[in-house]
Write a protein that holds these residues in place. Structure first.
Motif: not given
Length: 299
Positions: A81-97
């Motif tokens: 989704m456009d509104r959420t794709k830049n969130r930390p996890i999907p954008a790769g800036r933050m790991s799930v852990t």
């Protein structure tokens, strides 16, 4: 060289802080804290500012934890989704852990902080996290009834403040719960209307009829009417210590009519612009209504 290193560290901190705000949905969390504090002032016989700080801190932690869990669970859908794709996890800036570490830490700190107020407050806080992450979140891709389920944890903050102040659950916090419960339907359906195309990319079913049609708009009108009615019920003296003067009730009623106007406008036009105006009106309503309640108590 030292200046450059300090600049890099400063930039990194800014990114980490920005991602923390994003993973916890800081603006939403702050609005929830505002509702909780308003409920506290309504319930308190004598204001204890240490308790207010514990409530604010615990409330932010609980909302932040819920949002972090939610973004872990929905990471793959957020990427669509456009509104959420830049969130930390999907954008790769933050790991799930890392996100889970934040979520668990906030859960523990939040429950402990609320427990210092009283066990009932901690219990309701824990219930809100469980319902939001374990029931509402999985249902969002399965049925529009997810909004109904999500309205339960979403309605807890206003009443949570009263329980924090009194260590008691009765007609007063129950009324505060119902006000915020009914308010959520026009608010989230207006938001869902605006973002319907984007939500569909992630498979989310947010609108009651599944469409941006008169059926959805009519339900928005009906829930707005119930919200207005519940909001002014304390003026009739049926709600124990939760009372409302005639002047305050009139002010809240008029604010509700403004929101109802935008609901009817959406029914008439059925466009995103009308949905946006209704959503903004709903945000103004819940904030101003809570302020009116608090001011009315102390004047």
């Amino acid at each position: 060289m030292k200046t450059a290193v300090n600049s890099v560290k400063s930039d990194s901190f800014a990114v980490y802080f920005s991602d923390f705000k994003e993973i916890t949905k800081a603006r939403l969390a702050i609005s929830v804290v505002f509702s909780s504090v308003a409920g506290y002032f309504l319930g308190a016989v004598e204001v204890n500012y240490t308790s207010v700080l514990l409530l604010a801190f615990g409330g932010y932690c609980m909302v932040g934890a819920s949002n972090a869990y939610n973004q872990v669970i929905e990471k793959d859908l957020d990427a669509l989704m456009d509104r959420t794709k830049n969130r930390p996890i999907p954008a790769g800036r933050m790991s799930v852990t890392t996100a889970m570490t934040i979520a668990v830490s906030l859960t523990i700190m939040g429950i402990v902080a609320l427990y210092f107020l009283n066990p009932k407050t901690a219990m309701f806080g824990a219930i809100s996290i469980f319902l939001y992450t374990s029931v509402y979140t999985p249902l969002k891709t399965k049925t529009p009834l997810a909004v109904f389920v999500g309205a339960f944890p979403g309605a807890i903050p206003f009443m949570l403040g009263w329980v924090a102040a009194t260590d008691h659950f009765g007609i007063e916090p129950g009324t505060l719960f119902m006000i915020q419960f009914f308010w959520q339907f026009p608010h989230f359906w207006a938001l869902g209307w605006m973002l319907d195309d984007d939500y569909k990319k992630g498979g989310f079913k947010m609108l009651p009829t599944g469409k941006k049609d008169r059926g959805t708009a009519l339900q928005i009108i009906m829930y707005t009417l119930w919200m207005i009615i519940i909001s002014i019920i304390p003026v009739f003296g049926f709600t124990g210590r939760l009372q409302l003067s005639i002047v305050a009730a009139i002010v809240i009623f008029l604010m509700g009519l403004v929101m109802l106007f935008f609901a009817f406008r959406l029914y008439e036009r059925r466009d995103n612009g009308s949905a946006r105006k209704l959503m903004l009106a709903s945000v103004s309503y819940i904030t101003l209504m809570q302020l009116v309640y608090v001011i009315d108590k102390f004047i």
